[in-house]
Scaffold this motif. Sequence first.
Motif, PDB file in Angstrom:
ATOM      1  N   MET A   1       0.864  -1.173   0.000  1.00  0.00           N
ATOM      2  CA  MET A   1       0.000   0.000   0.000  1.00  0.00           C
ATOM      3  C   MET A   1       0.907   1.231   0.000  1.00  0.00           C
ATOM      4  N   CYS A   2       0.675   2.160  -0.929  1.00  0.00           N
ATOM      5  CA  CYS A   2       1.508   3.364  -0.981  1.00  0.00           C
ATOM      6  C   CYS A   2       1.065   4.355   0.084  1.00  0.00           C
ATOM      7  N   ASN A   3       1.865   5.349   0.338  1.00  0.00           N
ATOM      8  CA  ASN A   3       1.563   6.343   1.368  1.00  0.00           C
ATOM      9  C   ASN A   3       0.221   7.016   1.148  1.00  0.00           C
ATOM     10  N   VAL A   4      -0.116   7.309  -0.108  1.00  0.00           N
ATOM     11  CA  VAL A   4      -1.382   7.976  -0.402  1.00  0.00           C
ATOM     12  C   VAL A   4      -2.539   7.143   0.115  1.00  0.00           C
ATOM     13  N   ASP A   5      -2.552   5.871  -0.202  1.00  0.00           N
ATOM     14  CA  ASP A   5      -3.637   4.995   0.238  1.00  0.00           C
ATOM     15  C   ASP A   5      -3.628   4.803   1.748  1.00  0.00           C
ATOM     16  N   LEU A   6      -2.453   4.681   2.331  1.00  0.00           N
ATOM     17  CA  LEU A   6      -2.350   4.489   3.776  1.00  0.00           C
ATOM     18  C   LEU A   6      -2.942   5.669   4.525  1.00  0.00           C
ATOM     19  N   ILE A  48      -4.036  12.390   2.134  1.00  0.00           N
ATOM     20  CA  ILE A  48      -4.667  13.159   3.205  1.00  0.00           C
ATOM     21  C   ILE A  48      -5.718  14.087   2.624  1.00  0.00           C
ATOM     22  N   ILE A  49      -5.381  14.769   1.545  1.00  0.00           N
ATOM     23  CA  ILE A  49      -6.317  15.697   0.907  1.00  0.00           C
ATOM     24  C   ILE A  49      -7.563  14.961   0.423  1.00  0.00           C
ATOM     25  N   ARG A  50      -7.368  13.807  -0.191  1.00  0.00           N
ATOM     26  CA  ARG A  50      -8.513  13.029  -0.683  1.00  0.00           C
ATOM     27  C   ARG A  50      -9.452  12.663   0.473  1.00  0.00           C
ATOM     28  N   ALA A  51      -8.887  12.219   1.570  1.00  0.00           N
ATOM     29  CA  ALA A  51      -9.713  11.827   2.710  1.00  0.00           C
ATOM     30  C   ALA A  51     -10.384  13.039   3.365  1.00  0.00           C
TER      31      ALA A  51
END
Length: 92
Positions: A1-6, A48-51
């Motif tokens: 899992m990449c940082n974005v997904d994590l 983070i922005i997506r979430a």
Amino acid sequence: MCNVDLWSEIIRSDEEDGDGFRDVSLLALLIGGGIANFTDVAATFNGIIRALREKETRLKASRMHIYVRRGGPNYQTGLARMRALGEELCSS
């Protein structure tokens, strides 16, 4: 899992774990870390922005203040994106 997904999963997990969004006394979200050597900070902030966009209604309802501090590769791009998100959330 990449940082974005994590990071996106960590922020989304409030329904399962309870992260204080239900507590109106919570007024700030701190996003920070040390200076990264190899982690692309801008890529991490994308998750983070997506979430945060998914939680926009709840963030606004709680009048949440978000503070960000992070250094490392592409940190300026990442911080600019976070600042733009803040302006976007405040203006709508």
